[in-house]
Design a protein around this motif. Structure first.
Motif, PDB file in Angstrom:
ATOM      1  N   ALA A 184       0.785  -1.247  -0.070  1.00  0.00           N
ATOM      2  CA  ALA A 184       0.044   0.011  -0.072  1.00  0.00           C
ATOM      3  C   ALA A 184       0.759   1.176  -0.220  1.00  0.00           C
ATOM      4  N   ALA A 185       1.917   1.257   0.788  1.00  0.00           N
ATOM      5  CA  ALA A 185       2.855   2.500   0.933  1.00  0.00           C
ATOM      6  C   ALA A 185       3.443   2.636  -0.464  1.00  0.00           C
ATOM      7  N   ASN A 186       3.752   1.553  -1.258  1.00  0.00           N
ATOM      8  CA  ASN A 186       4.621   1.773  -2.596  1.00  0.00           C
ATOM      9  C   ASN A 186       3.535   2.248  -3.593  1.00  0.00           C
ATOM     10  N   ASP A 187       2.282   1.679  -3.690  1.00  0.00           N
ATOM     11  CA  ASP A 187       1.185   2.378  -4.694  1.00  0.00           C
ATOM     12  C   ASP A 187       1.031   3.834  -4.046  1.00  0.00           C
ATOM     13  N   ILE A 188       1.054   4.208  -2.907  1.00  0.00           N
ATOM     14  CA  ILE A 188       0.853   5.762  -2.694  1.00  0.00           C
ATOM     15  C   ILE A 188       1.933   6.334  -3.183  1.00  0.00           C
ATOM     16  N   MET A 189       3.230   5.939  -3.030  1.00  0.00           N
ATOM     17  CA  MET A 189       4.460   6.753  -3.452  1.00  0.00           C
ATOM     18  C   MET A 189       4.411   6.732  -4.971  1.00  0.00           C
ATOM     19  N   LYS A 190       3.829   5.605  -5.679  1.00  0.00           N
ATOM     20  CA  LYS A 190       4.082   5.722  -7.181  1.00  0.00           C
ATOM     21  C   LYS A 190       3.067   6.779  -7.848  1.00  0.00           C
ATOM     22  N   GLU A 191       1.810   6.664  -7.038  1.00  0.00           N
ATOM     23  CA  GLU A 191       0.818   7.529  -7.637  1.00  0.00           C
ATOM     24  C   GLU A 191       0.878   9.148  -7.275  1.00  0.00           C
ATOM     25  N   GLN A 192       1.331   9.358  -5.971  1.00  0.00           N
ATOM     26  CA  GLN A 192       1.352  10.660  -5.468  1.00  0.00           C
ATOM     27  C   GLN A 192       2.611  11.139  -4.956  1.00  0.00           C
ATOM     28  N   GLY A 193       3.594  10.222  -4.722  1.00  0.00           N
ATOM     29  CA  GLY A 193       5.070  10.684  -4.282  1.00  0.00           C
ATOM     30  C   GLY A 193       4.813  11.076  -2.916  1.00  0.00           C
TER      31      GLY A 193
END
Length: 230
Positions: A184-193
């Protein structure tokens, strides 16, 4: 609103009981003043215990908060937390009510370690200035100020983890596997930085100032009144 409103008393009762118990275990007596390190440990332990109730309550809250946005995709609009809980257990099983439990634990541990430490640190400093070092003589306003500091410390210590928890609990299916928090953290980073982990931080902190201030002041004053009746 119904989910946090109904669960508020139970969650805070469990939280403060676990915190007090954690302090007494470390000091050996409820009358011994714990160090700030012991306060942090007791707060972290209380966060773990608190997750048992906080996780399902927040699961229902966050899913109800976004349901109007997802209704356009043909999803059901739920009347309240009980309706949503019944739907989830029918669709995913009874265990789904603890959806995101470990993400909640990951948030609660640093959050409540900071929450109680921030409160106690500020209360002791104010007691040195206003009450000759005796925090039991502090009035409602200094206690509210101390609680407000604790609230700010709470969100500052855990906000990115809260964003991750909300992401997990708003998923389309219950998370599986030990690495779902990292995914989930990785997805947030990819989408929003990096900014994605702090969206909504300011209103959360602003809300915590009166909320935590009132919570701590009420707790301290009620405990004094109960102790005076012994």
């Amino acid at each position: 609103m119904a989910s946090p409103l109904v669960g508020c008393a139970a969650v805070n009762s469990l939280l403060f009981w676990a915190y007090s118990y954690g302090k007494s275990i470390q000091t050996g007596s409820v009358e011994t003043t714990p160090t700030l390190g012991q306060i942090a440990i007791a707060g972290a332990g209380a966060g773990i215990v608190n997750s048992v109730l906080a996780s399902p309550i927040e699961l229902l809250k966050v899913r109800l908060q976004v349901q109007n946005a997802t209704a356009a995709a043909g999803n059901t609009l739920f009347r309240g937390p009980l309706h949503l809980a019944q739907h989830m257990t029918r669709q995913f099983g009874v265990r789904s009510i603890m959806w995101g439990f470990w993400a909640t634990v990951a948030r609660e541990v640093p959050a409540y370690a900071a929450f109680y430490t921030g409160f106690e640190f500020t209360k002791r400093r104010l007691a040195n200035v206003l009450a000759d070092g005796d925090s039991s003589k502090l009035g409602a306003v200094p206690l509210m100020c101390s609680g407000s500091v604790g609230g700010v410390c709470y969100w500052t210590a855990c906000y990115p983890l809260d964003v991750i928890k909300s992401r997990v609990q708003n998923g389309t299916v219950p998370p599986r596997g030990a690495g779902y928090i990292a995914r989930a953290a990785n997805d947030i980073m990819k989408e929003q930085g990096v900014k994605g982990f702090f969206r909504g931080y300011t209103p959360s902190v602003v809300r915590s100032i009166p909320a935590a201030g009132v919570t701590f002041a009420t707790y301290e004053l009620v405990m004094r009144a109960l102790n005076d009746t012994k």
